[in-house]
Design a protein around this motif. Structure first.
Motif, mmCIF file in Angstrom:
data_model
loop_
_atom_site.group_PDB
_atom_site.id
_atom_site.type_symbol
_atom_site.label_atom_id
_atom_site.label_comp_id
_atom_site.label_asym_id
_atom_site.label_seq_id
_atom_site.Cartn_x
_atom_site.Cartn_y
_atom_site.Cartn_z
ATOM 1 N N TYR A 1 0.827 -1.200 0.000
ATOM 2 C CA TYR A 1 0.000 0.000 0.000
ATOM 3 C C TYR A 1 0.869 1.261 0.000
ATOM 4 N N LYS B 1 -11.351 3.061 -8.652
ATOM 5 C CA LYS B 1 -10.837 2.787 -7.309
ATOM 6 C C LYS B 1 -11.960 2.318 -6.390
ATOM 7 N N GLY C 1 -12.269 -1.208 -4.520
ATOM 8 C CA GLY C 1 -12.131 -1.081 -3.075
ATOM 9 C C GLY C 1 -10.866 -0.380 -2.638
ATOM 10 N N LEU C 2 -10.188 0.308 -3.551
ATOM 11 C CA LEU C 2 -8.940 0.983 -3.213
ATOM 12 C C LEU C 2 -9.163 2.347 -2.577
ATOM 13 N N LEU D 1 -10.946 2.692 0.114
ATOM 14 C CA LEU D 1 -11.193 2.439 1.529
ATOM 15 C C LEU D 1 -9.921 2.621 2.345
ATOM 16 N N HIS E 1 -9.466 -1.373 6.377
ATOM 17 C CA HIS E 1 -10.684 -1.919 5.774
ATOM 18 C C HIS E 1 -10.337 -2.791 4.564
ATOM 19 N N GLN E 2 -9.358 -2.364 3.772
ATOM 20 C CA GLN E 2 -8.914 -3.181 2.643
ATOM 21 C C GLN E 2 -8.347 -4.512 3.122
ATOM 22 N N TYR E 3 -7.564 -4.440 4.196
ATOM 23 C CA TYR E 3 -6.981 -5.672 4.723
ATOM 24 C C TYR E 3 -8.051 -6.595 5.277
ATOM 25 N N ASN F 1 -11.156 -6.789 4.231
ATOM 26 C CA ASN F 1 -11.830 -7.380 3.073
ATOM 27 C C ASN F 1 -10.981 -8.485 2.449
ATOM 28 N N TYR F 2 -9.665 -8.276 2.453
ATOM 29 C CA TYR F 2 -8.770 -9.304 1.899
ATOM 30 C C TYR F 2 -8.860 -10.593 2.718
ATOM 31 N N GLY G 1 -8.164 -12.182 -4.613
ATOM 32 C CA GLY G 1 -8.251 -10.862 -5.208
ATOM 33 C C GLY G 1 -8.164 -10.926 -6.727
#
Length: 309
Positions: free
Chosen positions: A28, A53, A57-58, A60, A64-66, A68-69, A79
């Protein structure tokens, strides 16, 4: 034993989360915008970039991205690549089998040749063969892997013509022999030295003297009593080395054009495909954690005095 395994599995959770979160944050923090880079030098409407984006989801926050991952990961979704729109799982499934064959080939080469050399030298410490082993292993440790790879490729492929300089996309076992030797050369040097030192030290132990005094055959003294205790430090190193071979194949795969995980990671870093890098690193972390648990359990097999509560 069962309680110990359960405790170790619980300990793996924070290690897994910490390592994957660190890699996720590093990707990131890389400079540049991967979505903006898709347009190259063309002018793109900022609104379109913002919409893309949001779709990926970029937009966020990092946490929050992590999250979701992780949620998608436990559903088998690693992904999607930004540039091609291809699922990361497909990229991994194409590259991983070749790298697994390469790493297993290098691992078997390291175990068989390294332990054999170490035992051969350790049984006659300070003899000529022992000094020869120390010289060869020191040479392997001193020479970088990329230098050794280019030298081996130049000699056996370009000069002698015994092999093809590049590995085909299929990555057949016969083509992976030389890359596996290059990849496992550093590990072989450490395994041989560890085995040699452990064998030479245990050879002077009281239990070996007792076994010899009881009149046991030399084959049993060496193969059972000496080897079981001498292999404990070697197994510790080999347990972490398998994951290192998977992760350290980037240089070797680049030299011999192996279409494996190393090249996939290198290409993903060039194009800032963070999802691909994080997905591959996640698999390597899992390999490290599983092999470390197996090594700990193997201690009790090698040394009956070790018991787990």
């Amino acid at each position: 034993m069962g309680r110990y395994v359960a405790r170790r599995l619980l300990q793996m959770i924070p290690v897994f989360l910490g390592s994957t979160a660190l890699v996720f944050a590093m990707m990131y923090a890389l400079p540049g915008d991967p979505v903006r880079a898709l347009a190259g030098e063309q002018t793109v409407d900022p609104t379109q970039i913002a919409e893309m984006k949001k779709e990926l989801g970029l937009d966020l926050p990092l946490w929050h991205q992590y999250w979701n991952y992780l949620v998608n990961l436990f559903q088998g979704d690693f992904g999607t690549e930004i540039a091609s729109g291809r699922p990361v799982a497909d990229t991994i499934s194409d590259a991983l089998p070749v790298t697994i064959r390469l790493a297993l080939f290098a691992f078997v080469f390291t175990v068989v040749v390294g332990i054999s050399m170490g035992v051969f030298a350790g049984l006659k410490a300070d003899a000529l063969r022992d000094r020869g082993l120390l010289f060869i292993t020191l040479l392997l440790i001193s020479v970088p892997s990329f230098v050794l790879g280019f030298l081996a490729q130049h000699l056996f492929a370009h000069k002698l013509g015994w092999i093809s300089p590049n590995v085909s996309p299929e990555g057949n076992w016969s083509e992976l022999f030389l890359p596996a030797v290059v990849l496992g050369s550093l590990s072989l040097a450490y395994v041989a030295r560890l085995t040699r030192t452990s064998v030479a030290e245990n050879l002077r132990s009281d239990y070996i003297r007792t076994a010899v005094a009881k009149g046991l055959p030399r084959r049993r003294v060496v193969g059972v009593h000496l080897m079981r205790n001498s292999m404990i430090p070697v197994v510790t190193f080999l347990g972490t080395d398998l994951g290192a071979l998977l992760g350290g194949a980037v240089v070797t795969e680049g030299i011999f054009n192996v279409q494996g995980v190393g090249r996939a990671v290198f290409g993903a870093l060039q194009h800032r495909e963070g999802a691909t890098v994080v997905g591959i690193v996640t698999l390597i972390v899992i390999v490290y954690l599983v092999t470390s648990l197996l090594v700990d359990l193997l201690y009790a097999v090698l040394d009956p005095r070790i018991r787990y509560a």
